[in-house]
Design an enzyme around this catalytic site. Structure first.
Site, PDB file in Angstrom:
ATOM      1  N   CYS A 144     -11.205   2.814  -0.871  1.00  9.02           N
ATOM      2  CA  CYS A 144      -9.934   3.345  -0.376  1.00  9.02           C
ATOM      3  C   CYS A 144      -9.608   2.593   0.903  1.00  9.02           C
ATOM      4  CB  CYS A 144     -10.061   4.839  -0.088  1.00  9.02           C
ATOM      5  SG  CYS A 144      -8.616   5.552   0.708  1.00  9.02           S
TER       6      CYS A 144
ATOM      7  N   HIS B  16      -8.472   3.462   3.634  1.00  7.04           N
ATOM      8  CA  HIS B  16      -8.770   4.099   4.915  1.00  7.04           C
ATOM      9  C   HIS B  16     -10.253   4.033   5.295  1.00  7.04           C
ATOM     10  CE1 HIS B  16      -4.768   5.554   4.325  1.00  7.04           C
ATOM     11  NE2 HIS B  16      -4.800   6.339   5.385  1.00  7.04           N
TER      12      HIS B  16
ATOM     13  N   GLU C  95      -6.480   9.392   9.440  1.00  8.90           N
ATOM     14  CA  GLU C  95      -5.141   9.384  10.046  1.00  8.90           C
ATOM     15  C   GLU C  95      -5.122  10.208  11.336  1.00  8.90           C
ATOM     16  OE1 GLU C  95      -1.761   9.412   7.650  1.00  8.90           O
ATOM     17  OE2 GLU C  95      -2.595   7.743   6.498  1.00  8.90           O
TER      18      GLU C  95
ATOM     19  N   CYS D 204      -3.727  -1.117  -2.083  1.00  2.00           N
ATOM     20  CA  CYS D 204      -4.014   0.302  -2.287  1.00  2.00           C
ATOM     21  C   CYS D 204      -4.930   0.468  -3.500  1.00  2.00           C
ATOM     22  CB  CYS D 204      -2.697   1.034  -2.521  1.00  2.00           C
ATOM     23  SG  CYS D 204      -2.886   2.765  -2.900  1.00  2.00           S
TER      24      CYS D 204
ATOM     25  N   ASP E 290       0.858  -1.182   0.000  1.00  2.63           N
ATOM     26  CA  ASP E 290       0.000   0.000   0.000  1.00  2.63           C
ATOM     27  C   ASP E 290       0.899   1.238   0.000  1.00  2.63           C
ATOM     28  OD1 ASP E 290      -2.369   1.590   0.343  1.00  2.63           O
ATOM     29  OD2 ASP E 290      -1.798   1.854   2.440  1.00  2.63           O
ATOM     30  N   SER E 291       0.289   2.391  -0.228  1.00  2.00           N
ATOM     31  CA  SER E 291       1.046   3.637  -0.188  1.00  2.00           C
ATOM     32  C   SER E 291       1.477   3.987   1.238  1.00  2.00           C
ATOM     33  CB  SER E 291       0.182   4.764  -0.755  1.00  2.00           C
ATOM     34  OG  SER E 291      -1.058   4.800  -0.075  1.00  2.00           O
TER      35      SER E 291
HETATM   36  N1  DGL Z   1      -3.989   3.758  -0.011  1.00  2.00           N
HETATM   37  C1  DGL Z   1      -4.698   4.786  -0.727  1.00  2.00           C
HETATM   38  C2  DGL Z   1      -5.928   4.179  -1.416  1.00  2.00           C
HETATM   39  O1  DGL Z   1      -6.428   3.117  -1.054  1.00  2.00           O
HETATM   40  C3  DGL Z   1      -5.106   5.941   0.166  1.00  2.00           C
HETATM   41  C4  DGL Z   1      -3.955   6.760   0.669  1.00  2.00           C
HETATM   42  C5  DGL Z   1      -3.207   7.499  -0.429  1.00  2.00           C
HETATM   43  O2  DGL Z   1      -3.748   8.451  -1.017  1.00  2.00           O
HETATM   44  O3  DGL Z   1      -2.064   7.120  -0.689  1.00  2.00           O
HETATM   45  O4  DGL Z   1      -6.428   4.759  -2.350  1.00  2.00           O
END
Ligand code: DGL
Length: 268
Positions: A187, A189, A155, A76, A13-14
């Site tokens: 997403c 989050h 977050e 992600c 993931d990012s």
């Molecule tokens: N992990 C990203 C997603 O699922 C969200 C966080 C980001 O913007 O890097 O889209």
């Protein structure tokens, strides 16, 4: 490449958000080892260009393949939306991504075939969910909404805060006006906002949590490929991050719902 059932699953993931997928995997497949990669130095990806995301995604996938993973999971949504083919082209191991899992679960859940999708601006602009849904059901109506403020709110830990509620009401207004019966949380989050989103969306809208959908798809693929581990000893988890891990550790425990150990910093 020989895929060994005893090897780990690679999840990336990012940043910290993909831990929602790890959490679902830990619950669904408790004996599978996992290498998780969170690009904490370069997050957020959701507002970056397709070229940049493709470059970062390649680096991460190659890193995990060096760990001999038997399966790569793009946790992600943003990376899955714009770079999933990049990963499939380079990986000798099978690849799963949250978008195909979420799209299939949305189609299984909807009765009216009116589906809402919320995600980062890059995910929504890519129309990846729309394409994945229309591939299976061309007559579905897909209404998408970018929710750029949700990632920082999660977050911050504002999971049930008046500001988050107001933000959700504002974002969901145009989507709910389309009389959707299913909403994809597109997403990493957003599963943490599930109780609040469910209240705002109302009882007639089913929320599709891509983390749970992903764990189900993973279990099915391991069965199909005969790649379930035979081990019945506790699984090992390793977490690789690109920035100092203090924030990852603190926020990560909220995402994972348990304490985090074996966090390593990758120096690139
Ligand atoms: N992990 C990203 C997603 O699922 C969200 C966080 C980001 O913007 O890097 O889209």
């Amino acid at each position: 490449m020989h895929l060994d059932p005893q090897n780990s699953i690679g999840v990336f993931d990012s940043g910290v958000g993909g831990l929602t997928v790890v959490r679902a995997l830990m619950e669904r497949l408790p004996f599978e080892h996992i290498h998780y990669f969170g690009d904490t130095a370069r997050v957020p990806y959701g507002v970056k260009s397709v070229e940049t995301i493709g470059h970062y995604t390649t680096q991460i996938a190659e890193f995990l393949l060096e760990k001999q993973v038997k399966l790569l999971i793009i946790a992600c949504n943003t990376m899955a939306a714009v770079s999933s083919q990049v990963v499939r082209d380079l990986s000798p191991a099978p690849v799963l991504d949250v978008i195909e899992a979420g799209a299939l679960n949305a189609l299984a859940a909807t009765r009216s075939r009116r589906i809402g999708v919320i995600g980062t601006p890059t995910t929504v602009n890519s129309n990846a969910y729309g394409r994945a849904i229309h591939q299976v059901e061309p007559n579905a109506r897909v209404v998408s909404q970018a929710c750029a403020l949700f990632v920082p709110l999660v977050e911050e830990g504002w999971l049930d805060h008046p500001v988050t509620r107001l933000t959700a009401q504002e974002y969901l207004k145009p989507v709910l006006a389309e009389k959707i019966d299913t909403l994809v949380l597109g997403c990493t989050h957003y599963p943490l906002l599930k109780p609040l989103l469910s209240e705002v969306a109302g009882p007639d809208v089913v929320l599709v949590d891509s983390a749970e959908a992903m764990a189900e798809r993973t279990a099915a693929l391991l069965t199909d490929l005969n790649l379930h581990t035979a081990s019945r000893t506790p699984a090992e988890y390793h977490f690789w991050v690109t920035d100092v891990p203090l924030r990852f550790q603190a926020i990560g425990e909220r995402f994972l719902g348990r304490s985090l150990s074996n966090v390593h910093v990758v120096k690139w």
